[in-house]
Design a protein around this motif. Structure first.
Motif, PDB file in Angstrom:
ATOM      1  N   GLY A  18       0.842  -1.114  -0.154  1.00 10.84           N
ATOM      2  CA  GLY A  18      -0.287   0.491  -0.040  1.00 10.84           C
ATOM      3  C   GLY A  18       0.941   1.594  -0.244  1.00 10.84           C
ATOM      4  O   GLY A  18       0.575   2.050  -0.806  1.00 10.84           O
ATOM      5  N   GLN A  19       1.830   1.113   0.721  1.00  9.78           N
ATOM      6  CA  GLN A  19       2.806   2.360   0.538  1.00  9.78           C
ATOM      7  C   GLN A  19       3.508   2.684  -0.437  1.00  9.78           C
ATOM      8  O   GLN A  19       4.061   3.825  -1.360  1.00  9.78           O
ATOM      9  CB  GLN A  19       4.264   2.307   1.798  1.00  9.78           C
ATOM     10  CG  GLN A  19       3.217   2.290   3.518  1.00  9.78           C
ATOM     11  CD  GLN A  19       4.657   1.896   4.526  1.00  9.78           C
ATOM     12  OE1 GLN A  19       5.321   1.380   4.131  1.00  9.78           O
ATOM     13  NE2 GLN A  19       3.819   1.739   5.143  1.00  9.78           N
ATOM     14  N   LEU A  22       0.052   4.001  -3.082  1.00 11.96           N
ATOM     15  CA  LEU A  22      -0.671   4.966  -2.690  1.00 11.96           C
ATOM     16  C   LEU A  22      -0.179   6.129  -3.233  1.00 11.96           C
ATOM     17  O   LEU A  22      -1.098   7.629  -4.215  1.00 11.96           O
ATOM     18  CB  LEU A  22      -0.908   5.243  -1.261  1.00 11.96           C
ATOM     19  CG  LEU A  22      -2.130   4.526  -0.795  1.00 11.96           C
ATOM     20  CD1 LEU A  22      -2.474   4.343   0.546  1.00 11.96           C
ATOM     21  CD2 LEU A  22      -3.490   4.939  -1.645  1.00 11.96           C
ATOM     22  N   PHE A  25      -2.190   7.348  -6.521  1.00 12.20           N
ATOM     23  CA  PHE A  25      -3.539   7.171  -7.607  1.00 12.20           C
ATOM     24  C   PHE A  25      -3.833   8.503  -6.745  1.00 12.20           C
ATOM     25  O   PHE A  25      -3.779   9.658  -6.420  1.00 12.20           O
ATOM     26  CB  PHE A  25      -3.656   6.359  -6.134  1.00 12.20           C
ATOM     27  CG  PHE A  25      -5.301   6.053  -6.403  1.00 12.20           C
ATOM     28  CD1 PHE A  25      -6.120   5.655  -7.011  1.00 12.20           C
ATOM     29  CD2 PHE A  25      -6.105   6.442  -5.305  1.00 12.20           C
ATOM     30  CE1 PHE A  25      -7.099   5.426  -7.211  1.00 12.20           C
ATOM     31  CE2 PHE A  25      -7.886   6.437  -5.080  1.00 12.20           C
ATOM     32  CZ  PHE A  25      -7.942   5.896  -6.927  1.00 12.20           C
ATOM     33  N   ARG A  26      -5.148   8.685  -8.147  1.00 11.81           N
ATOM     34  CA  ARG A  26      -5.395   9.770  -8.702  1.00 11.81           C
ATOM     35  C   ARG A  26      -4.060  11.125  -8.295  1.00 11.81           C
ATOM     36  O   ARG A  26      -4.353  12.020  -8.318  1.00 11.81           O
ATOM     37  CB  ARG A  26      -5.787  10.519  -7.452  1.00 11.81           C
ATOM     38  CG  ARG A  26      -7.485   9.289  -7.071  1.00 11.81           C
ATOM     39  CD  ARG A  26      -8.461  10.184  -5.983  1.00 11.81           C
ATOM     40  NE  ARG A  26      -9.567   9.406  -5.965  1.00 11.81           N
ATOM     41  CZ  ARG A  26     -10.319   9.764  -4.609  1.00 11.81           C
ATOM     42  NH1 ARG A  26     -10.271  10.369  -4.234  1.00 11.81           N
ATOM     43  NH2 ARG A  26     -11.509   8.497  -5.300  1.00 11.81           N
ATOM     44  N   PHE A  94      -7.857   2.040 -11.083  1.00 13.07           N
ATOM     45  CA  PHE A  94      -7.063   3.368 -10.758  1.00 13.07           C
ATOM     46  C   PHE A  94      -6.686   4.033 -11.638  1.00 13.07           C
ATOM     47  O   PHE A  94      -6.963   5.573 -10.634  1.00 13.07           O
ATOM     48  CB  PHE A  94      -6.032   1.926 -10.238  1.00 13.07           C
ATOM     49  CG  PHE A  94      -4.854   2.501  -9.647  1.00 13.07           C
ATOM     50  CD1 PHE A  94      -4.574   2.638  -8.525  1.00 13.07           C
ATOM     51  CD2 PHE A  94      -3.836   3.431 -10.306  1.00 13.07           C
ATOM     52  CE1 PHE A  94      -3.584   3.112  -7.801  1.00 13.07           C
ATOM     53  CE2 PHE A  94      -2.525   4.038  -9.643  1.00 13.07           C
ATOM     54  CZ  PHE A  94      -2.694   3.589  -8.163  1.00 13.07           C
ATOM     55  N   PRO A  99     -12.040   4.101  -6.513  1.00 12.47           N
ATOM     56  CA  PRO A  99     -11.401   2.941  -5.103  1.00 12.47           C
ATOM     57  C   PRO A  99     -11.647   1.525  -4.794  1.00 12.47           C
ATOM     58  O   PRO A  99     -11.857   0.962  -4.836  1.00 12.47           O
ATOM     59  CB  PRO A  99     -12.023   4.028  -3.878  1.00 12.47           C
ATOM     60  CG  PRO A  99     -13.099   4.577  -4.089  1.00 12.47           C
ATOM     61  CD  PRO A  99     -13.526   4.791  -5.415  1.00 12.47           C
ATOM     62  N   GLN A 120      -7.100  -2.669   0.554  1.00 18.65           N
ATOM     63  CA  GLN A 120      -7.840  -1.275  -0.518  1.00 18.65           C
ATOM     64  C   GLN A 120      -6.969  -0.430   0.670  1.00 18.65           C
ATOM     65  O   GLN A 120      -7.537   0.193   1.578  1.00 18.65           O
ATOM     66  CB  GLN A 120      -8.863  -1.178  -0.247  1.00 18.65           C
ATOM     67  CG  GLN A 120      -9.441  -0.719  -1.877  1.00 18.65           C
ATOM     68  CD  GLN A 120      -8.886   0.971  -2.144  1.00 18.65           C
ATOM     69  OE1 GLN A 120      -8.508   1.312  -1.105  1.00 18.65           O
ATOM     70  NE2 GLN A 120      -8.385   1.406  -3.256  1.00 18.65           N
ATOM     71  N   PHE A 122      -5.933   3.288   0.231  1.00 15.85           N
ATOM     72  CA  PHE A 122      -7.105   4.101  -0.287  1.00 15.85           C
ATOM     73  C   PHE A 122      -8.408   3.960   0.590  1.00 15.85           C
ATOM     74  O   PHE A 122      -8.307   5.299   1.999  1.00 15.85           O
ATOM     75  CB  PHE A 122      -7.913   4.295  -1.366  1.00 15.85           C
ATOM     76  CG  PHE A 122      -8.203   5.943  -1.145  1.00 15.85           C
ATOM     77  CD1 PHE A 122      -7.510   6.688  -1.784  1.00 15.85           C
ATOM     78  CD2 PHE A 122      -9.652   6.622  -1.464  1.00 15.85           C
ATOM     79  CE1 PHE A 122      -8.092   8.577  -1.844  1.00 15.85           C
ATOM     80  CE2 PHE A 122     -10.268   7.794  -1.610  1.00 15.85           C
ATOM     81  CZ  PHE A 122      -9.015   8.449  -1.657  1.00 15.85           C
ATOM     82  N   THR A 123      -8.903   3.131   0.801  1.00 17.22           N
ATOM     83  CA  THR A 123     -10.412   3.118   2.528  1.00 17.22           C
ATOM     84  C   THR A 123      -9.313   2.532   3.603  1.00 17.22           C
ATOM     85  O   THR A 123     -10.637   2.845   4.258  1.00 17.22           O
ATOM     86  CB  THR A 123     -11.133   2.386   1.694  1.00 17.22           C
ATOM     87  OG1 THR A 123     -10.993   0.947   1.019  1.00 17.22           O
ATOM     88  CG2 THR A 123     -11.486   3.339   0.399  1.00 17.22           C
TER      89      THR A 123
END
Length: 260
Positions: A18-19, A22, A25-26, A94, A99, A120, A122-123
Motif C-alpha cells: 500500500g505504501q 498510494l 493514486f489519483r 485505479f 477506489p 484497499q 486508500f479506504t
C-alpha cells in the motif's frame, strides 16, 4: 509451519504494498497497454512497484517459497507454499481514480488456496480469510464476514467486471443469468467478491481470469460461508470462467444456467 504463522507477515505485505501504491493514486500516472491489440489491459508503475516490494519481502523472509505474480512471472512454483500476487486488481478503476481496486495476496499450500487477503489502502480496508473463517478490518473496526442467504436468482444482486469482457457463448451464458437477476452492477473487480463475502452482493460471474485474479479471494469467500468454482463446478484456483455465490442454492441455479 502452521498457516497461522503467516498472518502477521501477510499484514506486513499489505502495508508495504500500500505504501508503494498510494503515492501514484489519483495522479497523472501513465498506463501501458499489455493487451497486444485486444481489450485495453493497462499496467502502471504502481503495479510494478507494489509487486516488486512484496516479492522482495517474500524472498528475504521465506526464501524457499514460490511466487506467482501478474507483473513479473512465476518463481519456484513447485514449493509447498506459493504466494499468488496481484498488486492492483482493477487497474482500470485505479487509473480512473475510482477506489474499487485492491491488492490481492494469496497463499497456496500444496497447490490449494489456503489464505487470502484483499487490501484497499486508500479506504483502509482489509478482507482476509483462511477458508474456515473470514474477517473485515477497516475504519469501522473489525468484524466477522458472513455471506447472506439468497436462494433465488430473481432476488439476487449480481456483479461482473464488464459484460463486454465476455464473448460468444460466454456472453450468451452470462446474459441468461443477468436477465433473471434483480440487479446487476459492473466495474467492481475484486471489490465485488469482498462485497459478496460481506453479504451485500449475492453472485459474481466472470470469464478469462488468471490465478492471481482469484486465488486470494477463494479463502475469503469460503471462510464467509460462500462458494466459488469454475462454471463447470470444478476448482476456481486456476482462473478461467468463475462463478461465486453467497448461497449454495443460488450457486447451483447459476451453474445450471451457465452450462446450458
Amino acid at each position: 509451519m502452521a498457516l497461522i504463522d503467516f498472518t502477521h507477515f501477510v499484514n506486513d505485505l499489505a502495508t508495504s504494498s500500500g505504501q508503494a501504491i498510494l503515492p501514484f493514486f489519483r495522479t497523472a500516472i501513465a498506463a501501458e497497454d499489455k493487451s497486444r491489440g485486444g481489450a485495453f489491459d493497462p499496467v502502471t508503475e504502481a503495479d510494478r512497484a507494489s509487486e516488486a516490494t512484496m516479492r522482495q519481502l517474500i524472498r528475504r523472509t521465506f526464501p524457499t517459497h514460490g511466487i506467482i505474480g501478474e507483473e513479473f512471472g512465476p518463481e519456484n512454483t513447485d514449493a509447498e507454499y506459493v504466494w499468488v500476487l496481484d498488486p492492483i486488481d482493477g487497474t482500470r478503476a485505479f487509473i480512473a481514480g475510482l477506489p474499487t481496486w485492491g491488492t490481492l495476496i494469496g497463499l497456496n499450500r500444496n497447490g490449494r488456496p489456503a489464505f487470502g487477503m484483499m487490501h484497499q489502502p486508500f479506504t483502509g480496508e482489509r478482507f482476509f480469510g483462511d477458508c474456515g473463517s473470514a474477517t473485515y478490518r477497516g475504519p469501522g473496526g473489525e468484524r466477522k464476514l458472513m455471506t447472506r442467504r439468497c436462494a433465488s436468482l430473481k432476488d439476487a444482486i449480481i456483479s461482473t467486471t464488464s459484460p463486454k469482457l465476455f464473448t460468444g457463448e460466454d456472453l450468451r451464458a452470462y446474459d441468461r443469468v443477468e436477465s433473471v437477476a434483480k440487479l446487476a452492477r459492473y466495474g467492481c473487480d475484486c471489490y465485488a467478491y469482498c462485497m459478496l463475502a460481506s453479504g451485500h452482493i449475492d453472485l459474481v460471474v466472470e470469464s478469462g481470469l488468471k490465478p492471481y485474479d482469484i486465488v486470494a479471494l477463494i479463502p475469503i469467500i469460503e471462510g464467509a460461508g460462500g462458494v466459488v468454482t469454475a462454471w463447470d463446478g470444478g476448482s476456481a484456483a486456476n482462473g478461467g470462467r468463475i462463478v461465486a455465490a453467497g448461497d449454495r442454492r443460488l450457486h447451483a441455479a447459476a451453474v445450471e444456467l451457465l452450462s446450458r
